[in-house]
Design a protein around this motif. Structure first.
Motif, short mmCIF file in Angstrom:
data_model
loop_
_atom_site.label_atom_id
_atom_site.label_comp_id
_atom_site.label_asym_id
_atom_site.label_seq_id
_atom_site.Cartn_x
_atom_site.Cartn_y
_atom_site.Cartn_z
N THR A 152 0.83 -0.85 -0.15
CA THR A 152 0.04 0.12 0.06
C THR A 152 0.90 1.47 -0.26
O THR A 152 2.31 1.46 0.54
CB THR A 152 -0.81 -0.03 1.05
OG1 THR A 152 -0.29 0.45 2.55
CG2 THR A 152 -1.74 -1.17 1.48
N GLY A 153 0.30 2.42 -0.31
CA GLY A 153 1.30 3.15 -0.33
C GLY A 153 1.08 4.01 -1.99
O GLY A 153 0.55 3.67 -2.82
N LYS B 206 2.84 0.61 3.80
CA LYS B 206 3.05 -0.68 4.05
C LYS B 206 3.44 -1.81 3.74
O LYS B 206 3.18 -1.78 2.37
CB LYS B 206 2.32 -0.57 5.09
CG LYS B 206 1.65 -1.77 5.73
CD LYS B 206 0.44 -1.76 6.83
CE LYS B 206 0.76 -3.00 8.68
NZ LYS B 206 -0.27 -2.79 8.82
N TYR B 207 4.52 -2.22 4.11
CA TYR B 207 5.24 -3.93 3.33
C TYR B 207 5.05 -4.54 4.49
O TYR B 207 5.67 -4.99 5.89
CB TYR B 207 6.72 -3.50 2.96
CG TYR B 207 6.93 -5.02 2.60
CD1 TYR B 207 6.68 -5.81 0.83
CD2 TYR B 207 8.10 -4.85 3.45
CE1 TYR B 207 7.07 -6.79 1.38
CE2 TYR B 207 8.57 -6.88 3.01
CZ TYR B 207 8.33 -7.37 1.94
OH TYR B 207 8.40 -8.53 1.84
N THR B 208 4.58 -6.09 4.72
CA THR B 208 4.99 -6.76 6.01
C THR B 208 5.08 -8.55 4.66
O THR B 208 5.09 -8.80 2.99
CB THR B 208 3.29 -7.04 5.70
OG1 THR B 208 2.31 -6.49 6.34
CG2 THR B 208 3.41 -8.76 6.55
N SER C 100 5.93 -6.01 9.55
CA SER C 100 5.66 -5.63 8.76
C SER C 100 6.07 -3.82 9.00
O SER C 100 6.61 -3.55 10.00
CB SER C 100 4.06 -4.52 9.04
OG SER C 100 4.01 -4.03 10.04
N MET C 101 6.54 -3.43 7.46
CA MET C 101 6.94 -2.16 7.94
C MET C 101 5.72 -0.39 7.31
O MET C 101 5.55 -0.97 5.97
CB MET C 101 8.70 -1.49 7.15
CG MET C 101 8.84 0.31 7.36
SD MET C 101 10.78 -0.08 6.47
CE MET C 101 11.38 -0.50 7.99
N SER C 102 6.06 0.51 8.29
CA SER C 102 5.33 1.65 7.62
C SER C 102 5.82 2.68 7.67
O SER C 102 6.41 3.27 8.20
CB SER C 102 3.63 1.45 8.19
OG SER C 102 3.05 0.10 8.77
N SER D 294 5.01 6.77 6.96
CA SER D 294 4.49 7.54 6.72
C SER D 294 4.39 8.42 5.97
O SER D 294 3.87 8.83 5.30
CB SER D 294 4.10 7.93 7.80
OG SER D 294 5.46 9.24 8.14
N ALA E 98 8.75 6.80 9.83
CA ALA E 98 8.77 4.92 9.52
C ALA E 98 9.05 4.30 10.42
O ALA E 98 9.30 4.74 11.88
CB ALA E 98 9.75 3.80 8.41
N THR E 99 7.59 3.18 10.83
CA THR E 99 7.18 2.62 12.00
C THR E 99 7.93 1.10 11.45
O THR E 99 6.77 0.62 10.36
CB THR E 99 6.24 2.42 12.87
OG1 THR E 99 5.21 2.17 12.05
CG2 THR E 99 6.32 4.06 13.88
N THR E 100 8.28 0.18 12.40
CA THR E 100 8.23 -1.26 12.39
C THR E 100 8.40 -2.11 13.41
O THR E 100 8.96 -1.61 14.47
CB THR E 100 9.00 -2.06 11.34
OG1 THR E 100 9.30 -3.23 11.56
CG2 THR E 100 10.78 -1.06 12.06
#
Length: 863
Positions: free
Chosen positions: A410-411, A446-448, A454-456, A458, A476-478
């Motif tokens: 997504t993105g 977002k990638y899983t 997963s890594m998001s 923003s 980013a957050t993971t």
């Protein structure tokens, strides 16, 4: 009669079968001699083969000569290079060829080979390594009858070959891998039709730029061959590039100057399905049921001579107009596809070739993406002019094309970038000649992965400038971690196109960073993975970057580090940590050091500083400190320390090899207390030295010096005060927990038991004060879980008894001398007085000896 016929027939059959087995042995040496003779009369190179054999069964009724591991090695100027390597070479011939004389040539009907390598190299002077034919004119003038081998081939076949072509002058490298090819035709005729089948994978690099990688090729063709004219004409053919069909028409002819090309090619159909078939197989999917509109065509020609200085003129056009496609069972389609690409050479000079991607455009829903690029001057100094502009909703990619992903992306990706540069400026870092401009952004990404990590992202924003690429923002957050990064990336094109080092300078901040979130989980152990050796971990040689990092909290294994800051420098396969600081264990830790993977065995060199850290936590939670000093749970308090360590690392895990560590430690204990019940070593000491209460020993401000070498910790002797007892401690222990320590105690006599104290009480204060402290030695061996303690207490008590006796003896001697002097002065009763003094002296000595004996018996509880 019938029985006789059957019997004779059986005998004949047995003889024939036996002959089929025996004949190869009779002719084996003759075949070897023919092969060696043919090779020696043909090539100027080092040729070897493992063995040559003969079989009458493989191609019966023909014979088959098998040659194993044939290798041709070049001589100068390509000394040592492998030109040809064949795992197996089989030559098919008529059985009657075996009965020819030594001077008669063997006629070869068929050739097959497996697991081969053909390695063609042109050096910078344009000399090729394949020109190994002997130049002796006398040999070339011999007639065919003098040749040891002659070719009358009907068919040939090669399996699993690799063909490498390297031109060091033009920096071209082509590899044809997994090559399988076979042909059938009568080469006894000067003109023939050769039916061929070929499959292969092709990779092409020009000037370190990869243009093709493992592109799958298939060609089934009928070639009209004119051996006298060396001309090869395509008659019937069907080629596939991945799944793109192509047809050829025309010819190739060999001439003295090179080759003459007159070829035309095109796609047999114009359906846009052709384009989908061009996608590499690793990313491609089945084309069954795909709905397409519009067209896609590939057409072109190549005409002219290929020589040392020229190439055929050519024109390749790839075009599509207003096309679309939609895969079955997918909700989205790709619309308004426009492709306009040309690869052209109009002069016959390779450097004049240019590539024009005039337009590449497509739309998914309302998102439109456009690209264009032009490349010219391709062999001397490639010049690139390119632009990207548009928007891609990444979530729509897997809805429009069957991308092989466990979890969809997504993105929103947005790009508006232009670039213009030449490779010489990139190579020389002449940034003034590079024109980059524009921005690229990614939001809501977002990638899983397959492990459900997963890594998001923003927000990510990249700005392109002539000399740098600026990462303006990356949030980013993971897992449990959050990241915020900005910085500058230099020499990006040099890294991409010239394999130069990638330079960068970044700043990172985080509220919480969990190291486990960035670790890759290993594959489960299987028979295959267990047999396959794990690759050594390496710091990339191309990286040259600096990262300034700050984190409020870092989670590492079971540790929680607060207020972390430091600088990480990666360069020359080495990672250097500078000014690393963190609050942990109630104090702070500072660290500088390096890890290098440049050598076969990785190494490390670290300096650590501990300030006011809690001893119990430090020696419980840090594995290295456990090994250095296993005092967890025994000593409570604070520690100041500096530690220097260096040694080797395990190449797979990059963990320290304890046996290789060397270094030293200087430490100071602060506000410490002892809990001897938690230590088997201290409990054992208490059992053997009863006059010391280990829990009351004062370790405050104790300073210790340790060194490490060969898997052992050496403790330099240091002093401890217990009341008025001085204790000197020194020795060694191993990382395997083995021990060899020595304690030297300087003990006043009053601690040697109640009898000693009773005896001392009867002495005058002046005499008691004259008693010297008694030395006691204690040895600690074994290991920390099962210590062995030995002391020389018996010797200590004997030393005390001897000291007391000597003191009394000296005292009585002094008294006797005084009395004798009085007797002489008075001149009366000399003999009686002397005898009385002697008697009194003996009584005093006997009394002191008895007291010492009682003291010894009291200490060892034998009274």
């Amino acid at each position: 009669m019938l029985k006789k016929i059957l019997k004779i027939s059986a005998i004949v059959l047995v003889v024939i079968v036996a002959a089929l087995f025996a004949i190869p042995y009779f002719f084996k040496d003759q075949i070897k001699a023919k092969i060696v003779e043919a090779i020696n009369e043909s090539v100027d190179a080092k040729v070897s083969f493992a063995d040559a054999d003969l079989s009458l069964f493989k191609n019966f009724p023909n014979a088959t000569v098998g040659i194993e591991k044939l290798v041709i090695i070049n001589k100068a100027p390509f000394e040592g290079d492998t030109l040809v390597s064949l795992g197996e070479l089989n030559l098919k011939m008529s059985i009657k060829e075996l009965f020819k004389g030594k001077e008669e040539p063997l006629s070869i009907q068929g050739i097959s080979s497996t697991n081969g390598l053909i390695n063609i190299i042109f050096n910078k002077d344009g000399v090729g390594n394949f020109d190994i034919a002997l130049k002796d004119k006398d040999k070339t003038e011999k007639d065919d009858k003098s040749k040891p081998l002659s070719l009358k081939i009907q068919n040939y076949k090669i399996e699993n070959f690799t063909f490498r072509y390297i031109d060091q002058g033009s920096k071209i490298k082509m590899v044809i891998d997994s090559l399988n090819h076979e042909g059938t035709g009568d080469f006894t005729n000067s003109k023939l039709d050769l039916t061929t089948k070929s499959t292969a994978k092709v990779s092409l690099d020009m000037d370190k730029v990869n243009y093709m990688k493992n592109v799958k090729l298939t060609l089934d063709a009928v070639l009209g061959i004119d051996l006298e004219q060396s001309k090869y004409t395509f008659k019937e053919n069907k080629a596939l590039i991945n799944q793109l069909p192509l047809e050829f028409d025309g010819f190739i002819q060999m001439v003295d100057a090179g080759q003459i090309y007159d070829l035309k090619f095109k796609t047999p159909t114009s359906s846009f399905t052709n384009f989908l078939g061009l996608i590499p197989s690793v990313y491609a999917s089945s084309l069954d049921g795909v709905k397409t509109t519009g067209d896609f065509t590939v057409a072109g020609f190549a005409k002219g001579q290929l020589t040392d200085t020229t190439v055929p003129k050519f024109n390749i056009a790839i075009a599509s107009n207003n096309a679309s496609f939609q895969y079955p069972n997918l909700p989205k389609s790709v619309q308004n596809i426009v492709i306009d690409t040309k690869i052209i050479n109009e002069t016959g000079i390779l450097n004049d070739t240019y590539v024009n991607l005039d337009k590449l455009s497509f739309r998914i829903d309302q998102d439109i993406f456009n690209a264009k690029a032009n490349i010219k001057n391709i062999t001397v100094n490639p010049i690139v002019d390119a632009a990207l502009k548009g928007t891609i909703n990444l979530a729509n990619l897997s809805k429009a094309y069957p991308i092989k992903m466990d979890k969809p992306l997504t993105g929103i990706l947005k790009a508006d970038v232009t670039t213009n540069f030449d490779m010489a400026s990139v190579e020389k870092s002449q940034y003034q000649n590079i024109k980059n401009a524009g921005t690229m952004s990614l939001s809501g990404f977002k990638y899983t992965d397959e492990n459900n990590k997963s890594m998001s992202i923003s927000t990510a924003l990249v700005e392109f400038n002539p000399s740098t690429i600026n990462l303006k923002k990356f949030d980013a957050t993971t897992g449990k971690s959050d990241l915020s990064i900005n910085g500058v990336l230099e020499n990006f094109y040099g890294f991409m196109f010239k394999k130069q080092e990638l330079k960068g300078n970044f700043n990172m901040s985080s509220n919480q960073l969990a190291v486990d979130d960035f670790m890759t989980a290993g594959e489960p152990a299987t028979e295959k993975t267990a047999a396959k050796p794990t690759e050594a971990m390496k710091i990339p040689a191309f990286l040259n970057c600096t990262l300034n990092a700050k984190a409020t909290t870092v989670l590492y294994d079971n540790l929680k580090l607060k207020d972390v800051s430091g600088r990480l420098i990666v360069k020359d396969e080495k990672a250097t940590l500078e000014n690393f600081k963190t609050s942990i264990f109630g104090g702070t830790i500072g660290l500088t050091g390096t890890v290098s993977t440049k050598t076969k065995v990785p190494t490390f060199d670290m300096n650590l500083g501990f300030n006011q850290v809690d001893i119990a936590q430090t020696f419980t939670q840090l594995d290295m400190m456990k090994k250095i000093a296993p005092i967890a749970g025994i000593i409570n308090g604070k520690l100041n320390s500096t530690i220097k360590l260096n040694g080797n690392l395990d190449s797979k895990e990059l963990t320290p090899d304890l046996k290789s560590i060397s270094g030293d430690l200087l430490g100071q204990l602060l506000s410490t207390t002892i809990n001897s019940k938690n230590s088997t070593v201290l409990s054992a000491l208490t059992s053997n030295i009863k006059f010391i209460d280990m829990n009351k020993i004062n370790l405050n401000d104790i300073k210790a010096a340790l060194t490490f070498e060969n898997g052992k910790v050496n403790v330099k002797p240091f002093d401890i005060k217990y009341q008025d007892i001085k204790i000197t401690v020194g020795g060694t222990h191993g990382f395997d927990q083995s021990m060899n320590y020595n304690l030297k105690l300087d003990v006043p006599a009053k601690y040697l038991g109640s009898e000693a104290n009773a005896f001392i009480a009867k002495m005058s204060p002046a005499d008691a004060a004259k008693l010297q402290n008694i030395p006691i030695n204690a040895m600690i061996t074994g290991n920390f879980s099962n210590p062995k303690v030995s002391t020389d207490m018996k010797s200590a008590v004997s030393s005390l008894a001897s000291q007391v006796a000597n003191q009394q003896k000296e005292k009585l001697t002094q008294k006797g001398t005084s009395a004798l002097n009085d007797l002489i002065n008075k001149n009366t009763k000399a003999k009686d007085t002397t005898q009385a003094a002697k008697t009194e002296k003996e009584q005093k000595t006997q009394e002191a000896t008895k007291k010492a004996s009682d003291l010894i018996n009291g200490l060892f509880k034998k009274k």
